[in-house]
Design a protein around this motif. Structure first.
Motif, PDB file in Angstrom:
ATOM      1  N   THR A  60       0.863  -1.169   0.000  1.00  0.00           N
ATOM      2  CA  THR A  60       0.000   0.000   0.000  1.00  0.00           C
ATOM      3  C   THR A  60       0.902   1.220   0.000  1.00  0.00           C
ATOM      4  N   TYR A  61       0.702   2.087  -0.962  1.00  0.00           N
ATOM      5  CA  TYR A  61       1.484   3.318  -1.058  1.00  0.00           C
ATOM      6  C   TYR A  61       0.517   4.466  -1.254  1.00  0.00           C
ATOM      7  N   ILE A  62       0.572   5.441  -0.369  1.00  0.00           N
ATOM      8  CA  ILE A  62      -0.331   6.579  -0.424  1.00  0.00           C
ATOM      9  C   ILE A  62       0.503   7.847  -0.461  1.00  0.00           C
ATOM     10  N   ARG A  63       0.092   8.767  -1.307  1.00  0.00           N
ATOM     11  CA  ARG A  63       0.793  10.036  -1.425  1.00  0.00           C
ATOM     12  C   ARG A  63      -0.253  11.130  -1.533  1.00  0.00           C
ATOM     13  N   THR A  64      -0.057  12.209  -0.819  1.00  0.00           N
ATOM     14  CA  THR A  64      -0.948  13.356  -0.973  1.00  0.00           C
ATOM     15  C   THR A  64      -0.123  14.629  -1.033  1.00  0.00           C
ATOM     16  N   THR A  65      -0.479  15.483  -1.947  1.00  0.00           N
ATOM     17  CA  THR A  65       0.198  16.776  -2.071  1.00  0.00           C
ATOM     18  C   THR A  65      -0.768  17.919  -1.783  1.00  0.00           C
ATOM     19  N   VAL A  66      -1.987  17.581  -1.387  1.00  0.00           N
ATOM     20  CA  VAL A  66      -2.960  18.611  -1.016  1.00  0.00           C
ATOM     21  C   VAL A  66      -2.595  19.105   0.379  1.00  0.00           C
ATOM     22  N   PRO A  67      -2.324  20.405   0.547  1.00  0.00           N
ATOM     23  CA  PRO A  67      -1.887  20.887   1.863  1.00  0.00           C
ATOM     24  C   PRO A  67      -2.930  20.672   2.962  1.00  0.00           C
ATOM     25  N   HIS A  68      -2.441  20.248   4.111  1.00  0.00           N
ATOM     26  CA  HIS A  68      -3.256  20.199   5.327  1.00  0.00           C
ATOM     27  C   HIS A  68      -3.096  21.576   5.968  1.00  0.00           C
ATOM     28  N   THR A  69      -4.130  22.370   5.991  1.00  0.00           N
ATOM     29  CA  THR A  69      -4.052  23.706   6.582  1.00  0.00           C
ATOM     30  C   THR A  69      -4.817  23.719   7.900  1.00  0.00           C
ATOM     31  N   GLY A  70      -4.652  24.799   8.651  1.00  0.00           N
ATOM     32  CA  GLY A  70      -5.335  24.910   9.934  1.00  0.00           C
ATOM     33  C   GLY A  70      -4.920  23.813  10.893  1.00  0.00           C
ATOM     34  N   LEU A  71      -3.608  23.565  10.972  1.00  0.00           N
ATOM     35  CA  LEU A  71      -3.106  22.473  11.803  1.00  0.00           C
ATOM     36  C   LEU A  71      -3.393  22.715  13.276  1.00  0.00           C
ATOM     37  N   SER A  72      -3.773  21.648  13.961  1.00  0.00           N
ATOM     38  CA  SER A  72      -3.899  21.714  15.411  1.00  0.00           C
ATOM     39  C   SER A  72      -2.504  21.770  15.997  1.00  0.00           C
ATOM     40  N   THR A  73      -2.328  22.534  17.052  1.00  0.00           N
ATOM     41  CA  THR A  73      -1.005  22.638  17.672  1.00  0.00           C
ATOM     42  C   THR A  73      -1.035  22.074  19.077  1.00  0.00           C
ATOM     43  N   ASN A  74       0.130  21.588  19.503  1.00  0.00           N
ATOM     44  CA  ASN A  74       0.346  21.064  20.850  1.00  0.00           C
ATOM     45  C   ASN A  74      -0.579  19.902  21.195  1.00  0.00           C
ATOM     46  N   GLN A  75      -0.951  19.130  20.178  1.00  0.00           N
ATOM     47  CA  GLN A  75      -1.722  17.904  20.392  1.00  0.00           C
ATOM     48  C   GLN A  75      -1.531  17.002  19.186  1.00  0.00           C
ATOM     49  N   TRP A  76      -1.687  15.695  19.384  1.00  0.00           N
ATOM     50  CA  TRP A  76      -1.601  14.752  18.279  1.00  0.00           C
ATOM     51  C   TRP A  76      -2.891  14.814  17.484  1.00  0.00           C
ATOM     52  N   SER A  77      -2.781  14.864  16.145  1.00  0.00           N
ATOM     53  CA  SER A  77      -3.940  14.926  15.262  1.00  0.00           C
ATOM     54  C   SER A  77      -3.753  13.942  14.107  1.00  0.00           C
ATOM     55  N   LYS A  78      -4.851  13.395  13.639  1.00  0.00           N
ATOM     56  CA  LYS A  78      -4.819  12.400  12.572  1.00  0.00           C
ATOM     57  C   LYS A  78      -4.515  13.054  11.224  1.00  0.00           C
ATOM     58  N   VAL A  79      -3.660  12.404  10.437  1.00  0.00           N
ATOM     59  CA  VAL A  79      -3.371  12.853   9.076  1.00  0.00           C
ATOM     60  C   VAL A  79      -4.568  12.510   8.197  1.00  0.00           C
ATOM     61  N   ASP A  80      -5.013  13.463   7.388  1.00  0.00           N
ATOM     62  CA  ASP A  80      -6.095  13.255   6.434  1.00  0.00           C
ATOM     63  C   ASP A  80      -5.475  13.014   5.063  1.00  0.00           C
ATOM     64  N   TRP A  81      -5.839  11.913   4.409  1.00  0.00           N
ATOM     65  CA  TRP A  81      -5.198  11.517   3.153  1.00  0.00           C
ATOM     66  C   TRP A  81      -5.896  12.051   1.919  1.00  0.00           C
ATOM     67  N   PHE A  82      -7.021  12.710   2.027  1.00  0.00           N
ATOM     68  CA  PHE A  82      -7.708  13.326   0.888  1.00  0.00           C
ATOM     69  C   PHE A  82      -7.998  12.351  -0.258  1.00  0.00           C
TER      70      PHE A  82
END
Length: 135
Positions: free
Chosen positions: A2-24
């Motif tokens: 399984t190989y996944i690649r995304t180049t769509v920017p993740h904006t509005g990042l949460s800070t100082n906490q762990w957050s799930k990556v969205d693969w779009f």
């Protein structure tokens, strides 16, 4: 494989906490159908040893002494963490890691990110994830 690649920017990042990556919804290769687009999780079809490679590029103003991280979760439990503290303000910073983990059929894997940079232009510009059963 399984190989996944995304180049769509993740904006509005949460800070100082762990957050799930969205693969779009950009699954590049999924020869076994192990990536569930709806849940954004890799789901092992078979038990065995897997190699996981993750690469995340943080962009925008990555401040001096920012803490950046990638975390691999299995069934909601932390399995491995790759951390870095930046040593200078840069336009981008790439964090990557590889780990080998034993999974049982049905185990769910997700990728989380962590950042302390609070600049509104700070984003994730590029992500890759590779999962390969090796034994």
């Amino acid at each position: 494989l399984t190989y996944i690649r995304t180049t769509v920017p993740h904006t509005g990042l949460s800070t100082n906490q762990w957050s799930k990556v969205d693969w779009f919804d950009e699954v590049t290769i999924d020869s076994r159908g192990e990536f569930d687009v709806a849940t954004q999780k890799f789901v092992a079809k078979y038990s065995g040893l897997y190699s996981f490679r993750v690469r995340v590029t943080f962009a925008g103003d990555v401040n001096d002494a920012s803490r950046l991280g990638i975390r691999i979760m299995i069934n909601g439990v932390e399995a491995d963490v790759f951390l870095n503290v930046t040593t200078g303000s840069t336009a981008s910073h790439t964090l990557s890691g590889e780990t080998f983990l034993y999974l049982f059929g049905g185990d769910e894997v997700e990728i989380n990110y962590y950042t302390t940079t609070e600049d509104p232009d700070h984003n994730i510009s590029y992500v890759t994830f590779t999962a390969t059963q090796i034994a």
